[in-house]
Design an enzyme around this catalytic site. Sequence first.
Site, PDB file in Angstrom:
ATOM      1  N   HIS A  57     -20.029  73.264  49.621  1.00  0.00           N
ATOM      2  CA  HIS A  57     -19.183  72.856  50.742  1.00  0.00           C
ATOM      3  C   HIS A  57     -20.066  72.943  51.980  1.00  0.00           C
ATOM      4  CE1 HIS A  57     -16.260  74.791  47.964  1.00  0.00           C
ATOM      5  NE2 HIS A  57     -15.422  73.893  48.381  1.00  0.00           N
ATOM      6  N   ASP A  60     -20.523  76.465  53.059  1.00  0.00           N
ATOM      7  CA  ASP A  60     -21.241  77.393  52.166  1.00  0.00           C
ATOM      8  C   ASP A  60     -22.696  77.457  52.614  1.00  0.00           C
ATOM      9  OD1 ASP A  60     -18.969  77.396  50.580  1.00  0.00           O
ATOM     10  OD2 ASP A  60     -19.800  75.998  49.089  1.00  0.00           O
ATOM     11  N   MET A  91     -23.863  66.849  44.130  1.00  0.00           N
ATOM     12  CA  MET A  91     -22.531  66.701  44.729  1.00  0.00           C
ATOM     13  C   MET A  91     -22.428  67.535  45.993  1.00  0.00           C
ATOM     14  SD  MET A  91     -19.480  68.620  44.975  1.00  0.00           S
ATOM     15  CE  MET A  91     -18.655  69.474  43.641  1.00  0.00           C
ATOM     16  N   GLU A 184      -9.918  65.778  43.649  1.00  0.00           N
ATOM     17  CA  GLU A 184      -9.623  66.892  42.737  1.00  0.00           C
ATOM     18  C   GLU A 184      -8.186  67.370  42.926  1.00  0.00           C
ATOM     19  OE1 GLU A 184     -12.451  70.071  42.951  1.00  0.00           O
ATOM     20  OE2 GLU A 184     -11.113  71.487  41.951  1.00  0.00           O
ATOM     21  N   LYS A 186      -4.724  69.670  42.169  1.00  0.00           N
ATOM     22  CA  LYS A 186      -4.308  71.030  41.820  1.00  0.00           C
ATOM     23  C   LYS A 186      -2.824  71.131  42.164  1.00  0.00           C
ATOM     24  CE  LYS A 186      -5.680  75.844  42.657  1.00  0.00           C
ATOM     25  NZ  LYS A 186      -6.553  76.738  43.428  1.00  0.00           N
ATOM     26  N   GLU A 220     -10.180  69.332  36.972  1.00  0.00           N
ATOM     27  CA  GLU A 220     -10.619  70.709  36.704  1.00  0.00           C
ATOM     28  C   GLU A 220      -9.743  71.307  35.608  1.00  0.00           C
ATOM     29  OE1 GLU A 220     -11.627  73.498  39.838  1.00  0.00           O
ATOM     30  OE2 GLU A 220     -10.363  75.018  38.893  1.00  0.00           O
ATOM     31  N   HIS A 223      -6.941  73.614  36.800  1.00  0.00           N
ATOM     32  CA  HIS A 223      -5.864  72.962  37.542  1.00  0.00           C
ATOM     33  C   HIS A 223      -4.926  72.198  36.626  1.00  0.00           C
ATOM     34  CE1 HIS A 223      -8.600  73.037  41.351  1.00  0.00           C
ATOM     35  NE2 HIS A 223      -8.430  74.216  40.801  1.00  0.00           N
ATOM     36  N   ASP A 248     -14.834  69.532  36.784  1.00  0.00           N
ATOM     37  CA  ASP A 248     -14.946  70.969  37.058  1.00  0.00           C
ATOM     38  C   ASP A 248     -14.550  71.728  35.793  1.00  0.00           C
ATOM     39  OD1 ASP A 248     -15.807  70.637  39.628  1.00  0.00           O
ATOM     40  OD2 ASP A 248     -14.042  71.517  40.597  1.00  0.00           O
ATOM     41  N   ASP A 258      -4.810  80.524  39.850  1.00  0.00           N
ATOM     42  CA  ASP A 258      -6.047  79.805  39.495  1.00  0.00           C
ATOM     43  C   ASP A 258      -7.132  80.821  39.134  1.00  0.00           C
ATOM     44  OD1 ASP A 258      -7.870  77.698  39.314  1.00  0.00           O
ATOM     45  OD2 ASP A 258      -8.340  77.756  41.448  1.00  0.00           O
ATOM     46  N   ASP A 260     -10.120  80.426  37.306  1.00  0.00           N
ATOM     47  CA  ASP A 260     -11.540  80.033  37.388  1.00  0.00           C
ATOM     48  C   ASP A 260     -12.428  80.879  36.472  1.00  0.00           C
ATOM     49  OD1 ASP A 260     -10.922  78.049  39.233  1.00  0.00           O
ATOM     50  OD2 ASP A 260     -11.422  79.284  40.967  1.00  0.00           O
ATOM     51  N   ASP A 290     -17.013  75.148  37.860  1.00  0.00           N
ATOM     52  CA  ASP A 290     -16.335  75.659  39.060  1.00  0.00           C
ATOM     53  C   ASP A 290     -15.595  76.934  38.644  1.00  0.00           C
ATOM     54  OD1 ASP A 290     -15.274  76.085  41.485  1.00  0.00           O
ATOM     55  OD2 ASP A 290     -13.842  74.434  41.444  1.00  0.00           O
TER      56      ASP A 290
HETATM   57  C1  GCO Z   1     -10.206  75.728  43.892  1.00  0.00           C
HETATM   58  C2  GCO Z   1     -10.968  74.440  43.786  1.00  0.00           C
HETATM   59  C3  GCO Z   1     -12.250  74.424  44.556  1.00  0.00           C
HETATM   60  C4  GCO Z   1     -12.846  73.054  44.640  1.00  0.00           C
HETATM   61  C5  GCO Z   1     -13.927  73.047  45.641  1.00  0.00           C
HETATM   62  C6  GCO Z   1     -14.677  71.753  45.690  1.00  0.00           C
HETATM   63  O1  GCO Z   1      -9.207  75.805  43.210  1.00  0.00           O
HETATM   64  O2  GCO Z   1     -10.594  76.614  44.633  1.00  0.00           O
HETATM   65  O3  GCO Z   1     -11.222  74.206  42.431  1.00  0.00           O
HETATM   66  O4  GCO Z   1     -13.145  75.322  44.010  1.00  0.00           O
HETATM   67  O5  GCO Z   1     -13.316  72.608  43.411  1.00  0.00           O
HETATM   68  O6  GCO Z   1     -13.369  73.334  46.864  1.00  0.00           O
HETATM   69  O7  GCO Z   1     -14.064  70.880  46.491  1.00  0.00           O
HETATM   70 MN    MN Z   2     -12.576  72.893  41.450  1.00  0.00          MN
HETATM   71 MN    MN Z   3      -9.968  75.945  40.857  1.00  0.00          MN
END
Ligand code: GCO
Ligand code: MN
Ligand code: MN
Length: 388
Positions: A57, A60, A91, A184, A186, A220, A223, A248, A258, A260, A290
């Site tokens: 990002h 970041d 990306m 993306e 969610k 993702e 998600h 992702d 979420d 991850d 991700d």
């Molecule tokens: C989340 C998202 C993020 C995005 C990221 C890229 O749920 O936090 O998955 O991790 O993928 O912001 O745009």
């Molecule tokens: Mn993501």
């Molecule tokens: Mn996520």
Amino acid sequence: MSNDKYAPKPEHKFTFGLWTVGNRGADPFGTQVRAKLSSVEIVEMLAEVGAYGVNFHDNDLVPIDSTAAEQDAIVRDFKKACDDNNIKVPMATVNLFYEPIFRDGAFTANDTRVRAYAVQKTMRAMDLGAEFDAETFVLWGGREGVETDACRKTTDAIKRFREALDYLCEYSKSQNYGYKFALEAKPNEPRADIYFPTTGAYLAFIETLENKEMVGVNPEVAHEQMPGLNMSHAVAQAWEAGKLFHIDLNDQVPGRYDQDLRFASVSPKQSFWLVKFLEDVGYQGMRHFDAHAYRTEDYDGVKDFARGCMKTYLILKDKAERWNKHEEIGSILAEIEGANKDNHVGSFTQDGAASLLSRQFDRAEIASKGLKYERLDQLTMDILFGVD
Ligand code: GCO
Ligand code: MN
Ligand code: MN
């Protein structure tokens, strides 16, 4: 080494975000447990574990209040680190969720100043990504949603999102950036409800854009699985529409926040179908993880996490090859194919419709024979468990 066949190589296109391996383990109930790594240190770590690339990002890499001179220095150091370590930046993305200004959304916020700032911030993030030759620009609308639908008409949110996308596509064209945008989805978190909750919702929305060929999706795992959906079905639909621009990978127990988690650590079987799909169709894009390490880990544990994501992908890829070559599986698939051959309905014609309307179907006979899906699934399990 016996495990060499699962060692990551550049051609596997494994990537991680700065925010993934750099995640410091904070959650809504507790503070950071790992020290901050610089972006350069993260690149070094990714090279050490064998990744192909790093994504970021805007903030970041470049803190939001940096001066132009500070940004130049950061970019220079990061570029050098990427070159020295042979790490690519395929990306880039933009943070439209952290700052208080985005509490009511970014592209969909009610205040036009917020919407203009969000577009400006995205243009600058695109400029930044272009400095590293990033080809894909991901947009995750984490704050594009509501706690109460009293605050705006959902159709206005959709129109505003479209306006922003149309603008950003034109900006990319005007700068010759050649970006492909990957949206993306969610369903919720951090908002109670996020607009465009599924990959399918985005696929329908993309068709309404002025530059729809520039825009695809970034599904993702977590998600899709949060609301209990099937990730590989979402991915297949995106692929079939020519819209799988990015992915992702991580893992998630349905119905929870979420998570991850490390790729395939919760749902190895679903992950197997996903990897098999990507490999069978010849997906050429990035395999982006991700995800982040458990809060219990130090940076050695973070490396274990990153290596684990890649190794599991390669194990599942290997299993998919085995599945494709398996004799008994092949013979069941041939039977399935046999049932798929004759008397296909085909495209509509008047004569064909007349003949279909007069055709006799022996329902009982057609439904009488077992389809062997139990056997097929158990053979899959045998492969996954490593006994075949
Ligand atoms: C989340 C998202 C993020 C995005 C990221 C890229 O749920 O936090 O998955 O991790 O993928 O912001 O745009
Ligand atoms: Mn993501
Ligand atoms: Mn996520």
